[in-house]
Write an enzyme that holds these catalytic residues in place. Structure first.
Site, PDB file in Angstrom:
ATOM      1  N   MET A 249       0.854  -1.191   0.000  1.00 51.51           N
ATOM      2  CA  MET A 249       0.000   0.000   0.000  1.00 51.51           C
ATOM      3  C   MET A 249       0.892   1.245   0.000  1.00 51.51           C
ATOM      4  O   MET A 249       0.477   2.322   0.431  1.00 51.51           O
ATOM      5  CB  MET A 249      -0.934  -0.012   1.211  1.00 51.51           C
ATOM      6  CG  MET A 249      -1.907  -1.187   1.168  1.00 51.51           C
ATOM      7  SD  MET A 249      -3.461  -0.882   2.020  1.00 51.51           S
ATOM      8  CE  MET A 249      -2.879  -0.586   3.679  1.00 51.51           C
ATOM      9  N   GLY A 250       2.143   1.094  -0.458  1.00 48.59           N
ATOM     10  CA  GLY A 250       3.043   2.246  -0.520  1.00 48.59           C
ATOM     11  C   GLY A 250       3.595   2.586   0.852  1.00 48.59           C
ATOM     12  O   GLY A 250       3.613   1.749   1.755  1.00 48.59           O
TER      13      GLY A 250
ATOM     14  N   LEU B  53       6.666   2.997   1.469  1.00 48.10           N
ATOM     15  CA  LEU B  53       7.616   1.879   1.541  1.00 48.10           C
ATOM     16  C   LEU B  53       8.732   2.155   2.545  1.00 48.10           C
ATOM     17  O   LEU B  53       9.182   3.283   2.706  1.00 48.10           O
ATOM     18  CB  LEU B  53       8.229   1.628   0.158  1.00 48.10           C
ATOM     19  CG  LEU B  53       7.245   1.301  -0.969  1.00 48.10           C
ATOM     20  CD1 LEU B  53       7.999   0.934  -2.253  1.00 48.10           C
ATOM     21  CD2 LEU B  53       6.295   0.166  -0.583  1.00 48.10           C
TER      22      LEU B  53
ATOM     23  N   GLY C  70      11.248  -2.792   5.450  1.00 49.22           N
ATOM     24  CA  GLY C  70      10.526  -4.075   5.467  1.00 49.22           C
ATOM     25  C   GLY C  70      10.080  -4.448   4.055  1.00 49.22           C
ATOM     26  O   GLY C  70      10.279  -5.578   3.602  1.00 49.22           O
ATOM     27  N   HIS C  71       9.483  -3.471   3.352  1.00 49.57           N
ATOM     28  CA  HIS C  71       9.067  -3.740   1.970  1.00 49.57           C
ATOM     29  C   HIS C  71      10.294  -4.068   1.099  1.00 49.57           C
ATOM     30  O   HIS C  71      10.237  -4.955   0.244  1.00 49.57           O
ATOM     31  CB  HIS C  71       8.379  -2.517   1.366  1.00 49.57           C
ATOM     32  CG  HIS C  71       7.107  -2.133   2.030  1.00 49.57           C
ATOM     33  ND1 HIS C  71       6.975  -0.990   2.782  1.00 49.57           N
ATOM     34  CD2 HIS C  71       5.895  -2.739   2.055  1.00 49.57           C
ATOM     35  CE1 HIS C  71       5.734  -0.901   3.231  1.00 49.57           C
ATOM     36  NE2 HIS C  71       5.063  -1.952   2.817  1.00 49.57           N
TER      37      HIS C  71
ATOM     38  N   GLN D  42       5.973 -11.429   7.495  1.00 49.39           N
ATOM     39  CA  GLN D  42       5.460 -12.207   8.629  1.00 49.39           C
ATOM     40  C   GLN D  42       4.888 -11.287   9.711  1.00 49.39           C
ATOM     41  O   GLN D  42       4.153 -11.730  10.575  1.00 49.39           O
ATOM     42  CB  GLN D  42       6.613 -13.084   9.155  1.00 49.39           C
ATOM     43  CG  GLN D  42       6.379 -13.804  10.458  1.00 49.39           C
ATOM     44  CD  GLN D  42       5.300 -14.887  10.367  1.00 49.39           C
ATOM     45  OE1 GLN D  42       5.028 -15.428   9.295  1.00 49.39           O
ATOM     46  NE2 GLN D  42       4.686 -15.181  11.507  1.00 49.39           N
TER      47      GLN D  42
END
Ligand code: PAF
Length: 275
Positions: free
Chosen positions: A30-31, A33, A36-37, A148
């Site tokens: 969902m942007g 960022l 993690g992304h 996760q």
């Protein structure tokens, strides 16, 4: 890097790369960022020829009183991060492209959607399942990478892909944390400096449970009480010890311990595996 806004263009571009025998790794987001992304992008990059990232703040997964309007939208910096991470395609659809009419289809992943986040955010996982099914259908055969940190979402998406025989291998990747233990989340953008310090109670609680279990404590109630001690100064939505597969409550590890707290107006979730 190619930025595409229309579904038919994603299909066209990916058909062209598949003809050449190239495999696709897909990271739905969902942007807003963060590292993690980017760890998901790295995992996709390591195993696939082509990496696709989608950036879409999905209205269907927000409740009427949730943070849809306030959700951070940082497209310019998202695109720079994607470019730097070697992403090939970024799919940035508008809401009209994804939902040209109110959706008539509902997808309920029964059982897995009901506890924890499902109870706290009615309708949330229906919205997630709907958009993920649409995105998988648009991107087509691929491996799709999920963090996760959103443990319940990961299990729901896996089940969705399996039950609908979607040609998607769902890959779960470890939670990325700041040095002080806070799990990275786009919602961390909302936290003031003081709230950020208070938010650390959640990883502290989860790590305390994990450490007590590692030291030999087996009783879920005792372990959860140990965690709740750390959460005295924040509003707790839930702290639960559940089976890592079906998310039903368990009396003892091995288990997944999941928690959700509110700090000021920000709601944060996190989890640890306890063996
Ligand atoms: O985890 C997220 O960012 C979202 O729930 C997802 C999977 C991109 C669907 O909108």
């Amino acid at each position: 890097m190619i930025v595409v806004e229309r579904i038919e263009d994603v299909r066209k571009e990916l058909a062209a790369v598949r003809v050449l025998g190239r495999t696709v790794g897909f990271v739905p987001t969902m942007g807003a960022l963060h590292a993690g992304h980017l760890s998901l992008v790295r995992a996709a990059r390591a195993s696939h020829d082509i990496v696709v990232v989608s950036v879409f703040v999905n209205p269907a997964q927000f409740g009427p009183h949730e943070d849809l309007a306030a959700y951070p939208r940082t497209l310019e910096s998202d695109l720079k991060l994607c470019e730097g991470a070697g992403v090939d395609f970024v799919f940035v659809p508008g809401a009209d492209e994804m939902y040209p009419r109110p959706p008539g289809v509902r997808i309920v992943v029964a059982g897995l959607s009901e506890p924890m986040e499902g109870r706290a955010r009615p309708g949330h996982f229906e919205g997630v399942a709907l958009v993920v099914a649409k995105l998988f259908n648009i991107v087509g055969e691929c491996s799709a990478y999920f963090g996760q940190k959103d443990a319940q979402q990961l299990r729901i998406v896996r089940r969705l892909a399996a039950d609908l025989d979607l040609p998607v291998q769902v890959v779960g990747c470890p939670t990325v944390r700041d040095a002080d233990g806070l799990a990275l989340s786009s919602r961390n953008f909302y936290l003031s400096a003081d709230e950020r310090v208070r938010a650390l109670a959640l990883p502290r609680a989860l790590f305390a449970i994990r450490d007590a279990a590692a030291a030999g404590e087996r009783d879920a109630r005792t372990l959860l009480a140990r965690g709740r001690d750390e959460l005295r100064d924040v509003e707790v939505d839930y702290l639960e010890m559940v089976d890592g597969e079906d998310l039903r409550p368990v009396d003892a590890p091995p288990a997944l311990v999941c928690g959700a707290i509110r700090v000021g107006r920000t709601r944060l979730i996190d989890n640890v595996e306890v063996t």
